[in-house]
Scaffold this motif. Structure first.
Motif, short mmCIF file in Angstrom:
data_model
loop_
_atom_site.label_atom_id
_atom_site.label_comp_id
_atom_site.label_asym_id
_atom_site.label_seq_id
_atom_site.Cartn_x
_atom_site.Cartn_y
_atom_site.Cartn_z
N ALA A 114 24.62 35.51 53.70
CA ALA A 114 24.99 36.13 52.43
C ALA A 114 26.35 36.81 52.53
CB ALA A 114 23.91 37.13 52.00
N VAL A 115 26.60 37.48 53.68
CA VAL A 115 27.87 38.17 53.86
C VAL A 115 29.02 37.16 53.89
CG1 VAL A 115 29.24 39.63 55.39
CG2 VAL A 115 26.80 40.08 55.06
N PHE A 116 28.82 36.10 54.66
CA PHE A 116 29.87 35.07 54.73
C PHE A 116 30.11 34.44 53.35
CE2 PHE A 116 31.02 30.59 55.04
CZ PHE A 116 32.18 30.66 55.80
N GLY A 117 29.03 34.14 52.66
CA GLY A 117 29.16 33.51 51.35
C GLY A 117 29.91 34.40 50.37
N ALA A 118 29.63 35.71 50.40
CA ALA A 118 30.32 36.62 49.49
C ALA A 118 31.80 36.68 49.81
CB ALA A 118 29.69 38.01 49.59
N HIS A 119 32.15 36.77 51.11
CA HIS A 119 33.56 36.83 51.48
C HIS A 119 34.27 35.51 51.15
CE1 HIS A 119 34.08 40.75 53.25
NE2 HIS A 119 32.98 40.61 53.98
N TRP A 120 33.61 34.39 51.41
CA TRP A 120 34.24 33.11 51.13
C TRP A 120 34.50 32.93 49.63
CZ3 TRP A 120 36.54 29.90 54.39
CH2 TRP A 120 36.92 28.64 53.92
N ALA A 121 33.51 33.32 48.83
CA ALA A 121 33.69 33.23 47.37
C ALA A 121 34.83 34.13 46.91
CB ALA A 121 32.39 33.61 46.67
N GLY A 122 34.93 35.33 47.51
CA GLY A 122 36.02 36.22 47.15
C GLY A 122 37.38 35.66 47.54
N LEU A 123 37.43 35.05 48.73
CA LEU A 123 38.69 34.44 49.16
C LEU A 123 39.08 33.27 48.27
CD1 LEU A 123 38.28 34.46 53.06
CD2 LEU A 123 39.97 35.74 51.72
N ARG A 124 38.10 32.47 47.87
CA ARG A 124 38.41 31.33 46.99
C ARG A 124 38.94 31.81 45.64
NH1 ARG A 124 34.60 26.44 46.09
NH2 ARG A 124 36.60 25.72 45.29
N ALA A 125 38.29 32.83 45.09
CA ALA A 125 38.76 33.35 43.80
C ALA A 125 40.18 33.90 43.92
CB ALA A 125 37.80 34.42 43.30
N HIS A 126 40.45 34.62 45.01
CA HIS A 126 41.79 35.17 45.19
C HIS A 126 42.81 34.05 45.42
CE1 HIS A 126 44.99 37.89 46.30
NE2 HIS A 126 45.09 37.33 47.50
N GLN A 127 42.41 33.04 46.18
CA GLN A 127 43.35 31.96 46.45
C GLN A 127 43.67 31.16 45.20
OE1 GLN A 127 43.43 28.47 46.98
NE2 GLN A 127 45.12 28.31 48.43
N GLU A 128 42.71 31.04 44.29
CA GLU A 128 42.99 30.39 43.01
C GLU A 128 44.04 31.18 42.22
OE1 GLU A 128 39.23 30.01 41.16
OE2 GLU A 128 38.55 28.34 42.42
N THR A 129 43.96 32.51 42.31
CA THR A 129 44.97 33.33 41.66
C THR A 129 46.34 33.13 42.31
OG1 THR A 129 43.32 35.01 41.09
CG2 THR A 129 45.62 35.69 41.05
N LEU A 130 46.35 33.00 43.64
CA LEU A 130 47.60 32.77 44.34
C LEU A 130 48.21 31.42 43.97
CD1 LEU A 130 46.84 34.14 47.93
CD2 LEU A 130 47.99 35.30 46.02
N VAL A 131 47.35 30.41 43.79
CA VAL A 131 47.86 29.11 43.38
C VAL A 131 48.52 29.21 42.01
CG1 VAL A 131 47.16 26.77 42.68
CG2 VAL A 131 46.26 27.77 44.78
N THR A 132 47.89 29.95 41.10
CA THR A 132 48.48 30.15 39.78
C THR A 132 49.83 30.85 39.89
OG1 THR A 132 46.28 30.27 38.77
CG2 THR A 132 48.11 31.18 37.51
N ARG A 133 49.90 31.86 40.75
CA ARG A 133 51.16 32.58 40.96
C ARG A 133 52.21 31.64 41.58
NH1 ARG A 133 49.08 36.03 38.22
NH2 ARG A 133 49.03 38.28 38.62
N ALA A 134 51.79 30.81 42.52
CA ALA A 134 52.74 29.89 43.16
C ALA A 134 53.25 28.86 42.16
CB ALA A 134 52.06 29.19 44.34
N GLU A 135 52.39 28.38 41.27
CA GLU A 135 52.83 27.44 40.24
C GLU A 135 53.84 28.11 39.30
OE1 GLU A 135 49.11 26.34 38.55
OE2 GLU A 135 48.76 24.68 39.94
N ALA A 136 53.57 29.38 38.94
CA ALA A 136 54.51 30.10 38.09
C ALA A 136 55.84 30.32 38.81
CB ALA A 136 53.91 31.45 37.67
N THR A 137 55.78 30.62 40.12
CA THR A 137 57.00 30.81 40.89
C THR A 137 57.82 29.52 40.95
OG1 THR A 137 55.95 32.51 42.25
CG2 THR A 137 57.94 31.49 43.13
#
Length: 234
Positions: A114-137
């Motif tokens: 459960a701990v790993f799953g929560a962290h992985w989901a959080g990382l994926r959500a953050h990385q999707e935001t980073l992809v959006t920022r990278a596309e804007a850049t």
């Protein structure tokens, strides 16, 4: 002097804004040869516009000439505008955009799952935001590159027109330390307007939200389960 400024050969000084070209089209990233023309015209253009700057500094410009608001707006003389455009070096490629994180590579079983799953989901959500920022850049870099190519290309057109004009002849044949005739003042103002009219700003304010920092916020840890260890299901 008046013979050098006959209407049949006199320079036309229209209002110019990027030559009617649209920013963001990518045209100027592809059409690099026109931008490179500015470098070949730089020595001759610098000599002419240095003379133009001197006349404008010493003799001013006609009271209602359209070059005056342009000098006030940009706070630069034509020679300075040429140097600014010549110093621009547009990037040829946009920065890369990272790929999204995949799903969890293995299935976990046990208290750590459960701990790993929560962290992985959080990382994926953050990385999707980073992809959006990278596309804007990347899009921002493209817009800046297009603006640089547009300004350099339009400046090359303006300098080429100035060098071949009757006004340039008037400026070059004027006495260096003598009385500045009204025709020479008018010629310098017309050439200055031709050059300064192609200068356009790039305003990054519209990109502030898209390029702002996106800090990582760790996911909430699930309640600890009893027991220790885990197994991996391959």
């Amino acid at each position: 002097m008046a013979d050098l400024l006959q209407p049949a050969t006199r320079l036309s000084v229209p209002e110019v804004a990027h030559g009617g070209r649209a920013l963001g089209s990518g045209r100027h990233r592809m059409d690099r040869r026109q931008s490179a023309v500015l470098d070949r015209l730089l020595v001759s253009g610098r000599d002419l516009l240095t003379r133009v700057d001197r006349v404008l500094t010493d003799g001013g410009a006609p009271a209602d000439h359209p070059v005056l608001p342009l000098i006030t707006r940009w706070r630069v003389l034509p020679g300075g505008a040429l140097e600014f455009a010549a110093a621009l070096r547009p990037p040829l490629t946009a920065p890369p955009v990272p790929a999204a994180l995949p799903d969890a590579p293995v299935e976990w079983a046990g208290p750590a799952s459960a701990v790993f799953g929560a962290h992985w989901a959080g990382l994926r959500a953050h990385q999707e935001t980073l992809v959006t920022r990278a596309e804007a850049t990347a899009e921002y870099a493209t817009q800046v590159s297009d603006w640089m190519f547009a300004l350099r290309s339009d400046m090359a057109d303006a300098v080429a027109a100035a060098l071949g004009s009757a006004e340039a002849v008037a400026i070059r044949t004027a006495l260096p330390d003598g009385f500045v005739a009204p025709e020479v003042v008018r010629a310098a103002a017309d050439l200055g307007h031709l050059v300064l009219a192609v200068v356009t700003p790039f305003d990054p304010a519209a990109w502030t939200a898209s390029l702002s920092e996106s800090p990582y916020l760790p996911a909430d840890r699930p309640p600890s389960a009893p027991g220790r260890g885990f197994t991996i299901n391959t």
